[in-house]
Design an enzyme around this catalytic site. Structure first.
Site, mmCIF file in Angstrom:
data_model
loop_
_atom_site.group_PDB
_atom_site.id
_atom_site.type_symbol
_atom_site.label_atom_id
_atom_site.label_comp_id
_atom_site.label_asym_id
_atom_site.label_seq_id
_atom_site.Cartn_x
_atom_site.Cartn_y
_atom_site.Cartn_z
ATOM 1 N N HIS A 72 0.848 -1.196 0.000
ATOM 2 C CA HIS A 72 0.000 0.000 0.000
ATOM 3 C C HIS A 72 0.881 1.243 0.000
ATOM 4 O O HIS A 72 1.736 1.387 0.866
ATOM 5 C CB HIS A 72 -0.913 0.021 1.236
ATOM 6 C CG HIS A 72 -2.135 -0.829 1.088
ATOM 7 N ND1 HIS A 72 -3.260 -0.664 1.860
ATOM 8 C CD2 HIS A 72 -2.416 -1.843 0.234
ATOM 9 C CE1 HIS A 72 -4.182 -1.551 1.490
ATOM 10 N NE2 HIS A 72 -3.681 -2.282 0.518
ATOM 11 N N TYR A 200 -8.885 5.351 8.003
ATOM 12 C CA TYR A 200 -9.058 5.691 9.419
ATOM 13 C C TYR A 200 -10.077 6.820 9.492
ATOM 14 O O TYR A 200 -9.866 7.883 8.900
ATOM 15 C CB TYR A 200 -7.744 6.177 10.030
ATOM 16 C CG TYR A 200 -6.693 5.104 10.193
ATOM 17 C CD1 TYR A 200 -6.615 4.365 11.372
ATOM 18 C CD2 TYR A 200 -5.765 4.819 9.182
ATOM 19 C CE1 TYR A 200 -5.644 3.377 11.539
ATOM 20 C CE2 TYR A 200 -4.798 3.834 9.343
ATOM 21 C CZ TYR A 200 -4.745 3.126 10.525
ATOM 22 O OH TYR A 200 -3.787 2.146 10.694
ATOM 23 N N PRO A 292 -4.104 -0.356 18.892
ATOM 24 C CA PRO A 292 -3.926 -0.774 17.486
ATOM 25 C C PRO A 292 -3.953 0.362 16.463
ATOM 26 O O PRO A 292 -3.616 0.136 15.304
ATOM 27 C CB PRO A 292 -5.099 -1.731 17.254
ATOM 28 C CG PRO A 292 -6.103 -1.377 18.290
ATOM 29 C CD PRO A 292 -5.357 -0.857 19.463
ATOM 30 N N LYS A 296 1.138 -0.811 15.144
ATOM 31 C CA LYS A 296 2.561 -0.933 15.466
ATOM 32 C C LYS A 296 2.936 -2.208 16.231
ATOM 33 O O LYS A 296 4.122 -2.496 16.396
ATOM 34 C CB LYS A 296 3.009 0.283 16.304
ATOM 35 C CG LYS A 296 2.998 1.593 15.533
ATOM 36 C CD LYS A 296 4.098 1.623 14.488
ATOM 37 C CE LYS A 296 4.067 2.834 13.610
ATOM 38 N NZ LYS A 296 4.296 2.529 12.191
ATOM 39 N N TYR A 384 4.250 6.265 10.167
ATOM 40 C CA TYR A 384 3.402 5.129 9.792
ATOM 41 C C TYR A 384 4.213 4.052 9.093
ATOM 42 O O TYR A 384 4.042 2.851 9.371
ATOM 43 C CB TYR A 384 2.231 5.593 8.909
ATOM 44 C CG TYR A 384 1.117 4.573 8.863
ATOM 45 C CD1 TYR A 384 0.042 4.651 9.742
ATOM 46 C CD2 TYR A 384 1.149 3.503 7.967
ATOM 47 C CE1 TYR A 384 -0.972 3.700 9.730
ATOM 48 C CE2 TYR A 384 0.147 2.546 7.942
ATOM 49 C CZ TYR A 384 -0.914 2.653 8.827
ATOM 50 O OH TYR A 384 -1.905 1.705 8.812
HETATM 51 C C1 PHB Z 1 -6.077 -4.560 10.649
HETATM 52 O O1 PHB Z 1 -6.013 -4.770 9.429
HETATM 53 O O2 PHB Z 1 -6.549 -5.395 11.423
HETATM 54 C C2 PHB Z 1 -5.585 -3.266 11.173
HETATM 55 C C3 PHB Z 1 -5.106 -2.307 10.282
HETATM 56 C C4 PHB Z 1 -4.647 -1.102 10.755
HETATM 57 C C5 PHB Z 1 -4.672 -0.849 12.119
HETATM 58 C C6 PHB Z 1 -5.128 -1.815 13.008
HETATM 59 C C7 PHB Z 1 -5.594 -3.025 12.532
HETATM 60 O O3 PHB Z 1 -4.223 0.338 12.591
#
Ligand code: PHB
Ligand code: APR
Length: 389
Positions: A72, A200, A292, A296, A384
């Site tokens: 990505h 997000y 989450p 990380k 990130y």
């Molecule tokens: C996930 O794909 O489960 C996932 C992706 C990004 C995050 C947390 C979990 O920040």
């Protein structure tokens, strides 16, 4: 039984460390409390920093990730319906890899099997002994029989609830913790991802995240009160709330479907210092937990493993202990940076029960700045994709 490095825990940290050490000719034995099937049924996050990607490749277990993982180049963020994108490649020249932690773990188990590595699962009552001497050993029980493993070092890769961290005396250990007043309700569904990249979302009614595992498997989350239970949320109610929190252009095209897994996870920031005591070295979730937001967890485990692996290699191949002596300090420096980033993303995107109108306005202002400023995007992207190690 004797080995050079006893590894407690067969999650991603323990397996990656073992695989790298074995490749360098250093002996290990992994002791895992659960069965392998249980370890491989746990669903965790799915974003690998480029540093973790390189580590899996270096360990010789990266082939399937390179074939099936999804690179990505950026992510989307949305604030109360307004959508914008941060391009990692444009800002920082690197990308991330979307590949489930479960698959990462599965590939390492296979690579370890191919090397004839020793992994003892269903090891009960693992206990660490004489860690502050140069002859540490580990005991456990399996199928009612007691066993003992003598070793040079113990790597505590046994997660947040393991035995390794509590084996460091309280008088030596210092813990830092923040618990957030909400959880994430997550579902897996056999539906195409909401967007081609991760989204997000911040919204007055709470945070939401649209992620994926493959082009036909989605992972979606919404912020919920800690008192909620999965039974309180039908799939219909989940999707309705998820759509409300996403940007309209994403909600409009969203394909929904039945959940094949549903769970609620609390959010916590936690660090335990130091990460070394005598011959014990902590790695991954045994020493730290991140919320989450920012994905990380596994990536920090990978950088800990990198520092410990390099330290152990120096010890065995060059009789140089400087890497091991600096392990705790070096690993913690990077951990605190990732702690700061995941804390700030958590603070930025969630609805806090006690937040005032002013607090909410500050979150929005920061997101406007992030949407408009190349400099702000560069800082976000740099964190990130993962700080170097
Ligand atoms: C996930 O794909 O489960 C996932 C992706 C990004 C995050 C947390 C979990 O920040
Ligand atoms: N004895 C032996 N094994 C144990 C013990 C014990 N007393 N306690 C726990 N374990 C095992 C667990 O069953 C688990 O398989 O240690 C393993 C630890 O794995 P993880 O919890 O996955 O931790 P880690 O390998 O450090 O990986 C960190 O995984 O937990 C996620 O979000 C986290 O992404 C991060 C990454």
């Amino acid at each position: 039984m004797r080995t050079q490095v006893a590894i407690i825990g067969g999650g991603p940290s323990g397996l990656l460390l073992s695989q790298l050490l074995n490749k360098a000719g250093i002996e290990t034995v992994i002791l895992e409390r659960q069965s392998r099937e249980y370890v491989l049924s746990r669903i965790r996050a799915g974003v690998l920093e480029y540093g973790a990607v390189d580590m899996l490749r270096k360990s010789g277990a990266g082939e399937r990730m390179d074939r099936e993982g999804m690179p990505h180049d950026g992510v989307y963020l949305t604030d109360n319906g307004k959508l914008f994108r941060i391009d990692f490649v444009e800002r920082c020249g690197e990308r991330v890899m979307v590949y489930g932690q479960t698959e990462f773990t599965r590939d390492l188990y296979k690579a370890q099997d191919d090397m004839g590595a020793i992994i003892i699962d269903r090891a009960a009552n693992v206990a660490l002994h004489d860690l502050d001497t140069d002859r540490p050993y580990v005991t456990w029980e399996k199928d009612g029989t007691g066993h003992r493993l003598d070793c040079d070092f113990v790597a505590g890769c046994d997660g947040f609830h393991g035995v390794s961290r509590p084996s460091i005396p309280d008088s030596v250990r210092k813990d830092f913790e923040r618990i957030y007043p909400f959880g994430w309700l997550g579902i897996m569904s056999e539906t195409p991802p909401a967007a081609e990249e991760i989204v997000y979302a911040r919204n007055r009614s709470g945070f939401a995240l649209a992620s994926m595992r493959t082009r036909t498997l989605s992972r979606s989350y919404i912020q919920v009160p800690l008192t909620d239970r999965t039974e309180d949320w039908s799939d219909e109610a989940f999707w309705e709330e998820f759509k409300r929190r996403m940007a309209p252009e994403i909600a409009e095209t969203l394909v929904t479907g039945p959940s094949i897994e549903k769970s609620i996870a609390p959010l916590r920031s936690f660090v335990s210092e130091p990460m070394r005591w005598g011959r014990l070295f902590l790695c991954g979730d045994a020493a730290h937990i991140v919320p989450p937001t920012g994905a990380k967890g596994l990536n920090l485990a990978a950088s800990d493993v990198h520092y410990l692996y390099e330290g152990l290699k120096l010890h065995y191949l060059d009789r140089d202990d400087s890497g091991l002596d600096q392990y705790s300090q070096t690993a913690l420096k990077r951990i605190w940076q990732a702690m700061r980033f995941s804390w700030s993303m958590t603070m930025l995107l969630h609805t806090f029960p006690e937040a005032s109108e002013f607090d909410r306005q500050m979150q929005s202002s920061e997101l406007v700045y992030l949407a408009d400023s190349e400099n702000a995007q560069k800082v976000f992207a740099e964190n990130y994709i993962g700080l170097p190690f």
